[in-house]
Design a protein around this motif. Structure first.
Motif, PDB file in Angstrom:
ATOM      1  N   PRO A 178       0.838  -0.929  -0.357  1.00  0.00           N
ATOM      2  CA  PRO A 178       0.143  -0.137  -0.176  1.00  0.00           C
ATOM      3  C   PRO A 178       1.004   1.576  -0.293  1.00  0.00           C
ATOM      4  O   PRO A 178       0.317   1.503  -0.648  1.00  0.00           O
ATOM      5  CB  PRO A 178      -0.475  -0.310   1.139  1.00  0.00           C
ATOM      6  N   GLY A 179       1.707   1.113   0.552  1.00  0.00           N
ATOM      7  CA  GLY A 179       2.924   2.946   0.884  1.00  0.00           C
ATOM      8  C   GLY A 179       3.362   2.652  -0.315  1.00  0.00           C
ATOM      9  O   GLY A 179       3.796   3.944  -0.733  1.00  0.00           O
ATOM     10  N   ALA A 180       4.230   0.894  -1.737  1.00  0.00           N
ATOM     11  CA  ALA A 180       5.024   1.848  -2.287  1.00  0.00           C
ATOM     12  C   ALA A 180       3.892   2.166  -3.167  1.00  0.00           C
ATOM     13  O   ALA A 180       3.564   3.318  -4.338  1.00  0.00           O
ATOM     14  CB  ALA A 180       5.341   0.355  -3.044  1.00  0.00           C
ATOM     15  N   ALA A 181       2.531   1.363  -4.057  1.00  0.00           N
ATOM     16  CA  ALA A 181       1.046   2.740  -4.762  1.00  0.00           C
ATOM     17  C   ALA A 181       0.453   3.477  -3.823  1.00  0.00           C
ATOM     18  O   ALA A 181       0.809   4.409  -5.713  1.00  0.00           O
ATOM     19  CB  ALA A 181       0.083   2.096  -4.136  1.00  0.00           C
ATOM     20  N   ALA A 182       1.638   4.230  -3.231  1.00  0.00           N
ATOM     21  CA  ALA A 182       0.762   5.216  -1.997  1.00  0.00           C
ATOM     22  C   ALA A 182       1.583   5.984  -3.236  1.00  0.00           C
ATOM     23  O   ALA A 182       1.239   7.464  -3.915  1.00  0.00           O
ATOM     24  CB  ALA A 182       0.860   5.632  -1.262  1.00  0.00           C
ATOM     25  N   LYS A 183       3.291   5.903  -2.966  1.00  0.00           N
ATOM     26  CA  LYS A 183       4.195   7.039  -3.124  1.00  0.00           C
ATOM     27  C   LYS A 183       3.872   6.674  -4.952  1.00  0.00           C
ATOM     28  O   LYS A 183       4.564   7.519  -5.860  1.00  0.00           O
ATOM     29  CB  LYS A 183       5.232   6.353  -2.851  1.00  0.00           C
ATOM     30  N   LEU A 184       3.932   5.913  -5.950  1.00  0.00           N
ATOM     31  CA  LEU A 184       4.016   5.330  -7.468  1.00  0.00           C
ATOM     32  C   LEU A 184       2.933   6.467  -7.797  1.00  0.00           C
ATOM     33  O   LEU A 184       2.909   6.966  -8.570  1.00  0.00           O
ATOM     34  CB  LEU A 184       4.462   4.269  -7.597  1.00  0.00           C
ATOM     35  N   ALA A 185       1.440   6.452  -7.196  1.00  0.00           N
ATOM     36  CA  ALA A 185       0.831   7.164  -7.492  1.00  0.00           C
ATOM     37  C   ALA A 185       0.959   8.487  -7.889  1.00  0.00           C
ATOM     38  O   ALA A 185       0.464   9.139  -8.377  1.00  0.00           O
ATOM     39  CB  ALA A 185      -0.791   6.857  -7.207  1.00  0.00           C
ATOM     40  N   GLY A 186       1.074   8.804  -6.581  1.00  0.00           N
ATOM     41  CA  GLY A 186       1.928  10.476  -6.438  1.00  0.00           C
ATOM     42  C   GLY A 186       3.118  10.794  -6.987  1.00  0.00           C
ATOM     43  O   GLY A 186       2.882  11.635  -7.577  1.00  0.00           O
ATOM     44  N   ALA A 187       3.795  10.113  -7.746  1.00  0.00           N
ATOM     45  CA  ALA A 187       4.917  10.323  -8.523  1.00  0.00           C
ATOM     46  C   ALA A 187       3.776  10.475  -9.630  1.00  0.00           C
ATOM     47  O   ALA A 187       4.483  11.736 -10.611  1.00  0.00           O
ATOM     48  CB  ALA A 187       6.105   9.370  -9.293  1.00  0.00           C
ATOM     49  N   PRO A 235      10.838   8.085  -9.558  1.00  0.00           N
ATOM     50  CA  PRO A 235      11.390   7.917  -8.139  1.00  0.00           C
ATOM     51  C   PRO A 235      11.097   6.462  -7.458  1.00  0.00           C
ATOM     52  O   PRO A 235      10.235   6.656  -8.137  1.00  0.00           O
ATOM     53  CB  PRO A 235      10.868   8.732  -7.441  1.00  0.00           C
ATOM     54  N   HIS A 236      11.521   5.933  -7.388  1.00  0.00           N
ATOM     55  CA  HIS A 236      11.634   4.183  -6.902  1.00  0.00           C
ATOM     56  C   HIS A 236      10.885   4.572  -5.587  1.00  0.00           C
ATOM     57  O   HIS A 236      11.334   5.912  -4.525  1.00  0.00           O
ATOM     58  CB  HIS A 236      13.060   3.559  -6.399  1.00  0.00           C
ATOM     59  N   PRO A 237       9.954   4.044  -4.817  1.00  0.00           N
ATOM     60  CA  PRO A 237       9.279   4.423  -3.549  1.00  0.00           C
ATOM     61  C   PRO A 237      10.372   4.282  -1.920  1.00  0.00           C
ATOM     62  O   PRO A 237      10.182   5.173  -1.341  1.00  0.00           O
ATOM     63  CB  PRO A 237       8.228   3.540  -3.112  1.00  0.00           C
ATOM     64  N   SER A 238      11.451   4.365  -2.352  1.00  0.00           N
ATOM     65  CA  SER A 238      12.451   4.140  -0.884  1.00  0.00           C
ATOM     66  C   SER A 238      13.673   4.294  -1.317  1.00  0.00           C
ATOM     67  O   SER A 238      14.873   4.535  -0.974  1.00  0.00           O
ATOM     68  CB  SER A 238      12.208   2.893  -0.379  1.00  0.00           C
ATOM     69  N   ARG A 239      13.939   4.429  -3.150  1.00  0.00           N
ATOM     70  CA  ARG A 239      15.248   4.286  -2.950  1.00  0.00           C
ATOM     71  C   ARG A 239      15.631   4.544  -4.413  1.00  0.00           C
ATOM     72  O   ARG A 239      15.238   4.032  -5.516  1.00  0.00           O
ATOM     73  CB  ARG A 239      16.526   3.044  -2.915  1.00  0.00           C
TER      74      ARG A 239
END
Length: 326
Positions: free
Chosen positions: A153-162, A285-289
């Motif tokens: 869920p966190g990765a999806a939110a960050k990717l969608a935000g990008a 951007p990658h969600p964490s790196r």
């Protein structure tokens, strides 16, 4: 799930609605079930009663009550080992947070009334609930190429935000009728939807129309086949439905093989080709790196167009927009 649990809202989920937060984790729950659990006080956030449309804050504690069990999928809705293997064969890149697929032409991203085979269904190959990858953007059914998903869920939110904040570079390849003059530039042309259902089209909006959506596409011609066709690199700065197809038609150079956005001349030139539009590269951007740069090889449909007009994918400028003055 038969016990009460307390879960924390991930940093990447800040601002997500409560009902959507639940649906990401337990897709089998419907809105009515979530609404009843919230109304009865069984779902609480930081100890307080909440409504399904409450926006969550990173770090908040969510009380999760015993939830209804997911009913076993009907056989026609599940996927068999052959479909799971097919889904896995589409993988371009995968790690613990990101999944990138090479979506084939003709495969819808999501289902509908008459669409039973689609990417969203095939994601069962990775599991259900929290294990199920989440869509963060879309491609048209007949567009092939890179499709990115979040595995948490966190990765999806960050990717969608990008995507929402335009921190991505999406480069499409297209074969179009004729060739644009000038061969590179930016088209800023607001679009609007007209029609209903299968007859719905996206068309240029009249000046000042209240429902118009801003749309901007950057383009560079990579090669041309005499005066017949051109190989284009297209970078949509906005993400409107059918934007590239509508913009190229508005420029007078419709994408070949397009059954909806065409002219008599482009139909004749297409001669049986499928839609010549391919999501070639995605940089984000990658969600964490770091940064991800993902490329999809040509689909069979696009390869047929390249062969017909004599284009060679290996001659493409790897950075077609870097030479443009901004």
């Amino acid at each position: 799930m038969r016990e009460v649990r307390t879960l924390y809202v991930d940093n990447g989920e800040d601002g997500v609605r409560l009902d959507r937060w639940f649906k990401r984790r337990w897709p089998h729950l419907n809105h009515i079930q979530i609404q009843k659990l919230a109304r009865s006080g069984q779902i609480r956030v930081d100890g307080a009663r909440v409504k399904p449309d409450t926006r969550l804050s990173a770090g908040s504690q969510v009380r999760v009550p015993p939830l209804p069990e997911a009913q076993e999928r009907r056989e026609k809705d599940g996927i068999d080992p052959r479909e799971a293997a097919f889904a896995r064969s589409l993988v371009l890149y995968e790690d613990e947070e990101v999944l990138a697929l090479n979506k084939p032409s003709g495969l819808a991203v999501q289902g509908g009334t008459k669409t039973h085979k689609h990417v969203d269904r095939l994601l069962s190959a990775w599991g259900e609930g929290l294990e199920r990858p989440r869509l963060v953007h879309r491609l048209d059914r007949d567009t092939s190429g890179v499709l990115v998903l979040g595995k948490t869920p966190g990765a999806a939110a960050k990717l969608a935000g990008a995507f929402a904040k335009r921190r991505t570079q999406k480069i499409y390849w297209a074969l179009v009728a004729g060739f644009p003059k000038p061969p590179e530039g930016v088209l800023e042309l607001p679009l609007i939807k007209k029609g209903i259902g299968d007859r719905e089209l996206v068309v240029p909006a009249e000046l000042g129309h209240e429902n118009a959506e801003a749309a901007e596409t950057e383009f560079v011609m990579l090669a041309r086949a005499a005066d017949k066709a051109a190989w284009m690199a297209l970078w949509p700065h906005t993400g409107r439905t059918h934007q590239l197809r509508a913009h190229m038609l508005a420029m007078g150079h419709p994408i070949l093989g397009d059954p909806k956005y065409n002219t008599e001349a482009s139909e004749a030139l297409s001669g049986g080709l499928k839609l010549q539009l391919h999501a070639r590269r995605l940089v984000l951007p990658h969600p964490s790196r770091g940064t991800l740069m993902l490329e999809a090889p040509l689909s069979p449909e696009m390869r047929a167009g390249f062969e017909r007009f004599g284009f060679d994918e290996h001659e493409a400028d790897p950075e077609p927009f870097s030479r443009r003055k901004r």
